[in-house]
Design a protein around this motif. Structure first.
Motif, PDB file in Angstrom:
ATOM      1  N   GLY A  27      97.844   8.896  38.577  1.00 29.94           N
ATOM      2  CA  GLY A  27      97.085   9.979  37.977  1.00 29.94           C
ATOM      3  C   GLY A  27      97.367  11.067  38.882  1.00 29.94           C
ATOM      4  O   GLY A  27      97.330  12.249  38.167  1.00 29.94           O
TER       5      GLY A  27
ATOM      6  N   ASN B  37      85.527  13.432  36.172  1.00 29.66           N
ATOM      7  CA  ASN B  37      86.838  13.701  35.625  1.00 29.66           C
ATOM      8  C   ASN B  37      88.046  12.822  35.879  1.00 29.66           C
ATOM      9  O   ASN B  37      88.807  12.669  34.935  1.00 29.66           O
ATOM     10  CB  ASN B  37      87.365  15.264  36.602  1.00 29.66           C
ATOM     11  CG  ASN B  37      87.070  16.365  35.879  1.00 29.66           C
ATOM     12  OD1 ASN B  37      87.444  16.553  34.855  1.00 29.66           O
ATOM     13  ND2 ASN B  37      86.043  17.113  36.376  1.00 29.66           N
ATOM     14  N   GLU B  40      87.495  10.296  33.149  1.00 33.18           N
ATOM     15  CA  GLU B  40      88.244  10.809  31.939  1.00 33.18           C
ATOM     16  C   GLU B  40      89.713  10.520  31.978  1.00 33.18           C
ATOM     17  O   GLU B  40      90.296  10.055  31.048  1.00 33.18           O
ATOM     18  CB  GLU B  40      87.723  12.257  31.701  1.00 33.18           C
ATOM     19  CG  GLU B  40      86.914  12.412  30.684  1.00 33.18           C
ATOM     20  CD  GLU B  40      86.686  13.868  30.311  1.00 33.18           C
ATOM     21  OE1 GLU B  40      85.367  14.615  30.832  1.00 33.18           O
ATOM     22  OE2 GLU B  40      87.437  14.545  29.968  1.00 33.18           O
ATOM     23  N   GLY B  41      90.256  11.163  33.064  1.00 28.98           N
ATOM     24  CA  GLY B  41      91.768  11.101  33.636  1.00 28.98           C
ATOM     25  C   GLY B  41      92.212   9.538  33.297  1.00 28.98           C
ATOM     26  O   GLY B  41      93.027   9.056  32.740  1.00 28.98           O
ATOM     27  N   ASN B  44      92.064   8.609  29.763  1.00 27.70           N
ATOM     28  CA  ASN B  44      93.241   9.166  28.795  1.00 27.70           C
ATOM     29  C   ASN B  44      94.613   8.434  29.121  1.00 27.70           C
ATOM     30  O   ASN B  44      95.641   8.361  28.543  1.00 27.70           O
ATOM     31  CB  ASN B  44      93.494  10.613  29.302  1.00 27.70           C
ATOM     32  CG  ASN B  44      92.338  11.381  28.261  1.00 27.70           C
ATOM     33  OD1 ASN B  44      92.490  11.024  27.190  1.00 27.70           O
ATOM     34  ND2 ASN B  44      92.016  12.493  28.588  1.00 27.70           N
ATOM     35  N   GLN B 178      96.633  15.269  28.261  1.00 29.39           N
ATOM     36  CA  GLN B 178      95.182  15.531  28.361  1.00 29.39           C
ATOM     37  C   GLN B 178      94.814  14.656  30.006  1.00 29.39           C
ATOM     38  O   GLN B 178      94.122  15.601  30.809  1.00 29.39           O
ATOM     39  CB  GLN B 178      94.291  14.668  27.311  1.00 29.39           C
ATOM     40  CG  GLN B 178      92.788  14.742  27.197  1.00 29.39           C
ATOM     41  CD  GLN B 178      92.502  16.273  27.142  1.00 29.39           C
ATOM     42  OE1 GLN B 178      93.128  17.369  26.542  1.00 29.39           O
ATOM     43  NE2 GLN B 178      91.240  16.428  27.489  1.00 29.39           N
ATOM     44  N   ALA B 179      95.342  13.603  30.054  1.00 31.69           N
ATOM     45  CA  ALA B 179      95.159  13.181  31.509  1.00 31.69           C
ATOM     46  C   ALA B 179      95.587  13.877  32.537  1.00 31.69           C
ATOM     47  O   ALA B 179      94.846  14.215  33.460  1.00 31.69           O
ATOM     48  CB  ALA B 179      95.658  11.802  31.651  1.00 31.69           C
ATOM     49  N   GLN B 180      96.643  14.739  32.334  1.00 35.76           N
ATOM     50  CA  GLN B 180      97.200  15.692  33.380  1.00 35.76           C
ATOM     51  C   GLN B 180      96.443  16.787  33.534  1.00 35.76           C
ATOM     52  O   GLN B 180      95.956  17.050  34.811  1.00 35.76           O
ATOM     53  CB  GLN B 180      98.474  16.309  32.867  1.00 35.76           C
ATOM     54  CG  GLN B 180      99.249  16.958  33.940  1.00 35.76           C
ATOM     55  CD  GLN B 180     100.447  17.602  33.381  1.00 35.76           C
ATOM     56  OE1 GLN B 180     100.528  18.079  32.325  1.00 35.76           O
ATOM     57  NE2 GLN B 180     101.332  17.925  34.227  1.00 35.76           N
ATOM     58  N   THR B 181      95.648  17.262  32.441  1.00 37.88           N
ATOM     59  CA  THR B 181      94.596  18.365  32.686  1.00 37.88           C
ATOM     60  C   THR B 181      93.497  17.946  33.292  1.00 37.88           C
ATOM     61  O   THR B 181      92.917  18.566  34.262  1.00 37.88           O
ATOM     62  CB  THR B 181      94.044  18.865  31.340  1.00 37.88           C
ATOM     63  OG1 THR B 181      95.289  18.862  30.600  1.00 37.88           O
ATOM     64  CG2 THR B 181      93.653  20.304  31.328  1.00 37.88           C
ATOM     65  N   ASN B 182      93.090  16.489  32.955  1.00 41.00           N
ATOM     66  CA  ASN B 182      91.870  16.142  33.937  1.00 41.00           C
ATOM     67  C   ASN B 182      92.084  15.963  35.342  1.00 41.00           C
ATOM     68  O   ASN B 182      91.505  16.425  36.277  1.00 41.00           O
ATOM     69  CB  ASN B 182      91.544  14.664  33.398  1.00 41.00           C
ATOM     70  CG  ASN B 182      91.048  14.604  32.076  1.00 41.00           C
ATOM     71  OD1 ASN B 182      91.292  14.079  30.922  1.00 41.00           O
ATOM     72  ND2 ASN B 182      89.835  15.292  31.874  1.00 41.00           N
ATOM     73  N   PHE B 183      93.254  15.470  35.643  1.00 39.54           N
ATOM     74  CA  PHE B 183      93.632  15.262  37.250  1.00 39.54           C
ATOM     75  C   PHE B 183      93.938  16.519  37.829  1.00 39.54           C
ATOM     76  O   PHE B 183      93.474  16.678  39.044  1.00 39.54           O
ATOM     77  CB  PHE B 183      94.870  14.504  37.229  1.00 39.54           C
ATOM     78  CG  PHE B 183      94.396  12.865  37.439  1.00 39.54           C
ATOM     79  CD1 PHE B 183      94.824  12.232  35.930  1.00 39.54           C
ATOM     80  CD2 PHE B 183      93.948  12.208  38.385  1.00 39.54           C
ATOM     81  CE1 PHE B 183      94.424  10.951  36.054  1.00 39.54           C
ATOM     82  CE2 PHE B 183      93.621  11.176  38.063  1.00 39.54           C
ATOM     83  CZ  PHE B 183      93.942  10.445  37.183  1.00 39.54           C
ATOM     84  N   SER B 186      90.678  17.551  38.557  1.00 40.28           N
ATOM     85  CA  SER B 186      90.324  17.110  39.911  1.00 40.28           C
ATOM     86  C   SER B 186      90.667  17.663  41.150  1.00 40.28           C
ATOM     87  O   SER B 186      89.988  17.492  41.975  1.00 40.28           O
ATOM     88  CB  SER B 186      90.652  15.605  39.625  1.00 40.28           C
ATOM     89  OG  SER B 186      90.084  15.244  38.328  1.00 40.28           O
TER      90      SER B 186
END
Lengths: 124, 329
Positions: A27, B37, B40-41, B44, B178-183, B186
């Motif tokens: 992540g 966050n 969510e990440g 996703n 989307q996951a990338q945006t979440n991280f 973060s």
């Protein structure tokens, strides 16, 4: 003024280190936090269920002695395993930040730094 | 240390503690934000795994080639900010200059190779042919179209080179983005958290300094008070001495005029607490040590009523009332 902190900025900026399970590390690699140099030194460390604790300890010690990291993110359940090292840790850079992982939610009571910080509330 | 200065110091300490509390609340809030966050990440990422299938390999083993971290923290004014580094513009940092240029060349070459590999896998070259065909069909906005497409191509090229999302697969599903945006978010929060930590530590040190000052002063004050108390205790009493005919004293003993005894004034009598205590009395003509056996109800503070023998040792009996100074022994 006595006791004022002065931390110098590093050329090229500080990196973020990650110690966690596969998902956590991936992540954080997504936005581009990971660095692998030509000697294959990484600023992240993946911990699986089979990793022995000594390896985790060594990785932690190696990361804390690096001067190019500003933060080390550790998932809380791994932090539990090396709690004795984290309790004795008192350097300011790199700071240690405990984060939850996919399978283990964050528990405020177990966070060493929070405990240290909350202890100040008692000493008025 | 005057009262005012002491009050100022206390106010400063309180102010420091207050701001520290505020920072701690902010820290907790930021941390909660971060956990949200991350959650969510992770979610996703799971979605991406499901939708990406076998084409998507979401694990860190994909990161085994020399890479430079794009997102870093830089320290400005004791606060951390996230900086984005363009890897094509930087060279790996080494101390030896010649070494660095060689490494840079190697590294660039390696990246270039990897790029070419990826492009081939993507079918990038085929894509370009496709686009060429499309361009021939539309004649009028041809020039504009081509320019646009060239821009897009450059952008894509750059992205392939820099965006680490492509390391995990060549067609990332939207949930992965989307996951990338979440991280990414973060990472921003982590920067704020670190800054708050630094500030908190700074405040704590300020508070500690002030607190130590206060304690030092309190200790000094206590010491002075103790000293003063001691001086008072060790001080001599001053008063007047008279004489009386002893008999049955208030302490319960029979005394005669020949004993070296005295009756203590009522204010210092403390209900018989001084019975048996000895006092060294200095009068105009001499000194005598007497034992307290009685109370003198009419005497003032510091006065002693002595037996005739004791009185004669320090003054003439005919004087009747003399000034004395005395202390406990």
């Amino acid at each position: 003024m006595a006791g004022k902190l002065k931390i110098k900025n590093r050329e090229g900026g500080f990196l973020i280190g990650v110690i966690g399970d596969e998902d956590t590390v991936t992540g954080f690699l997504l936005p581009g936090v990971g660095q692998v140099d030509s000697k294959r030194n990484k600023n992240y460390f993946v911990v699986s269920s089979k990793t022995p604790i000594t390896e985790i300890e060594n990785a932690f010690r190696a990361m804390t002695t690096r001067d190019d990291l500003a933060v080390i993110l550790i998932t809380q359940h791994i932090a539990e395993e090396i709690r004795h090292l984290i309790k004795d840790y008192d350097k300011l850079i790199p700071t240690i930040l405990e984060i939850p992982s996919k399978d283990h939610p964050y528990d405020k009571e177990k966070d060493t730094v929070m405990q240290k910080v909350l202890r100040m509330r008692g000493t008025q | 240390m005057t009262e005012e200065e002491h009050y100022d110091l206390c106010c400063q300490i309180d102010a420091a503690l207050n701001s520290w509390y505020e920072m701690m609340e902010q820290y907790e809030r930021l941390h909660d934000d971060l956990c949200r966050n991350l959650k969510e990440g992770f979610w996703n990422m799971s979605r991406a795994r499901r939708s990406g299938g076998s084409q998507l390999q979401l694990d860190s083993s994909q990161y085994n080639t020399p890479t430079i971290a794009i997102k870093r923290l830089s320290l400005v004014d004791q606060t951390f900010h996230v900086v984005t580094i363009d890897p094509s513009a930087t060279q790996p940092a080494t101390e030896d200059e010649t070494k660095s240029t060689i490494l840079a060349k190697e590294w660039n070459h390696f990246v270039h190779q990897r790029e070419e590999e990826k492009k081939y896998q993507l079918g990038y070259y085929w894509l370009r042919d496709d686009e060429k065909e499309k361009g021939e069909e539309e004649k009028k906005p041809q020039a504009v179209d081509n320019a646009e497409k060239a821009e897009k191509r450059i952008k894509l090229k750059k992205q392939l080179k820099t965006d680490p999302i492509y390391k995990f697969g060549l067609l990332p599903p939207p949930s992965l983005r989307q996951a990338q945006t979440n991280f990414l978010h973060s990472v921003d929060i982590i920067a704020s958290i670190s800054s708050v930590r630094l500030l908190m530590e700074q405040k704590r040190r300020e508070w500690e300094v002030l607190y130590m000052q206060k304690r030092h002063i309190m200790q000094k004050v206590l010491l002075i008070a103790a000293l003063l108390g001691f001086i008072v205790l060790a001080d001599a009493f001053g008063g007047q001495a008279t004489y009386f005919t002893p008999g049955l004293g208030a302490c319960g003993h029979h005394n005669t005029g020949k004993d070296l005894i005295a009756a203590l004034n009522a204010p210092q009598w403390t209900n018989g607490g001084k019975c048996g205590r000895r006092a060294k009395v200095q009068g105009p003509h001499g000194t005598v040590t007497v034992t307290i056996v009685d109370e003198c109800p009419g005497c003032k503070y510091g006065d002693l009523d002595l037996s005739p023998t004791a009185f004669s040792k320090i003054a003439k009996i005919s004087d009747g009332r003399v000034k004395i100074s005395w202390s406990w022994v």
